[in-house]
Design an enzyme around this catalytic site. Sequence first.
Site, PDB file in Angstrom:
ATOM      1  N   CYS A 127       0.830  -1.210   0.000  1.00 54.26           N
ATOM      2  CA  CYS A 127       0.000   0.000   0.000  1.00 54.26           C
ATOM      3  C   CYS A 127       0.869   1.266   0.000  1.00 54.26           C
ATOM      4  O   CYS A 127       1.735   1.438   0.865  1.00 54.26           O
ATOM      5  CB  CYS A 127      -0.922  -0.026   1.213  1.00 54.26           C
ATOM      6  SG  CYS A 127      -1.766   1.518   1.499  1.00 54.26           S
ATOM      7  N   ASP A 174      -1.043  16.637  -0.602  1.00 53.24           N
ATOM      8  CA  ASP A 174      -1.274  15.852  -1.810  1.00 53.24           C
ATOM      9  C   ASP A 174      -0.229  16.232  -2.873  1.00 53.24           C
ATOM     10  O   ASP A 174       0.092  17.403  -3.054  1.00 53.24           O
ATOM     11  CB  ASP A 174      -2.690  16.104  -2.348  1.00 53.24           C
ATOM     12  CG  ASP A 174      -3.122  15.056  -3.358  1.00 53.24           C
ATOM     13  OD1 ASP A 174      -4.022  14.261  -3.040  1.00 53.24           O
ATOM     14  OD2 ASP A 174      -2.553  15.039  -4.481  1.00 53.24           O
ATOM     15  N   HIS A 216      -4.136   0.355   8.338  1.00 54.37           N
ATOM     16  CA  HIS A 216      -4.669   0.183   6.979  1.00 54.37           C
ATOM     17  C   HIS A 216      -6.135  -0.193   7.013  1.00 54.37           C
ATOM     18  O   HIS A 216      -6.512  -1.222   7.569  1.00 54.37           O
ATOM     19  CB  HIS A 216      -3.872  -0.879   6.206  1.00 54.37           C
ATOM     20  CG  HIS A 216      -4.335  -1.008   4.787  1.00 54.37           C
ATOM     21  ND1 HIS A 216      -3.821  -0.244   3.774  1.00 54.37           N
ATOM     22  CD2 HIS A 216      -5.304  -1.770   4.231  1.00 54.37           C
ATOM     23  CE1 HIS A 216      -4.446  -0.528   2.642  1.00 54.37           C
ATOM     24  NE2 HIS A 216      -5.342  -1.459   2.889  1.00 54.37           N
ATOM     25  N   HIS A 252      -8.568   7.582   3.037  1.00 58.20           N
ATOM     26  CA  HIS A 252      -7.981   8.920   3.158  1.00 58.20           C
ATOM     27  C   HIS A 252      -9.048   9.967   2.946  1.00 58.20           C
ATOM     28  O   HIS A 252      -9.993   9.757   2.179  1.00 58.20           O
ATOM     29  CB  HIS A 252      -6.831   9.110   2.158  1.00 58.20           C
ATOM     30  CG  HIS A 252      -7.172   8.831   0.739  1.00 58.20           C
ATOM     31  ND1 HIS A 252      -7.275   7.546   0.243  1.00 58.20           N
ATOM     32  CD2 HIS A 252      -7.467   9.648  -0.295  1.00 58.20           C
ATOM     33  CE1 HIS A 252      -7.603   7.593  -1.043  1.00 58.20           C
ATOM     34  NE2 HIS A 252      -7.741   8.866  -1.400  1.00 58.20           N
TER      35      HIS A 252
END
Length: 113
Positions: free
Chosen positions: A4, A30, A46, A99
Amino acid sequence: MNDCLFCKIIAGVIPSKKVYEDESVYAFYDIAPQAPVHILVIPKTHIASADEVTDETASLVAAVFTAIPKIAKIAGLENGYRVITNIGEDGCQSVKHLHFHVLGGKKLSENMA
Ligand code: AMP
């Protein structure tokens, strides 16, 4: 280490521009911002998406939403901001680690879709 991308960012294997971190939350800018301020806020554990949240992991989502006002303050978003999470194919989710996009720094579009 799983495959990931965001787990690798949390682990520091892939670099990121950190905005905020606590024991269960990590936030970073970002890489392809869609607003003057575009921050991603993620649980360190996760979870594939908001569609995968369970009674056991709901507290991690609560921790994210407790961190978001702190992150907004750090980023200077006094005038408001938008929080978005994309889910699955139709939601155009590209990274399969839960997210939340925090977008702001200007008057955002009224369009949501
Ligand atoms: P989504 O399309 O909702 O899954 O959002 C994934 C976001 O991750 C996109 O806005 C990407 O620009 C962002 N992104 C992808 N790789 C990175 C990276 N290495 N560092 C920061 N943001 C990234």
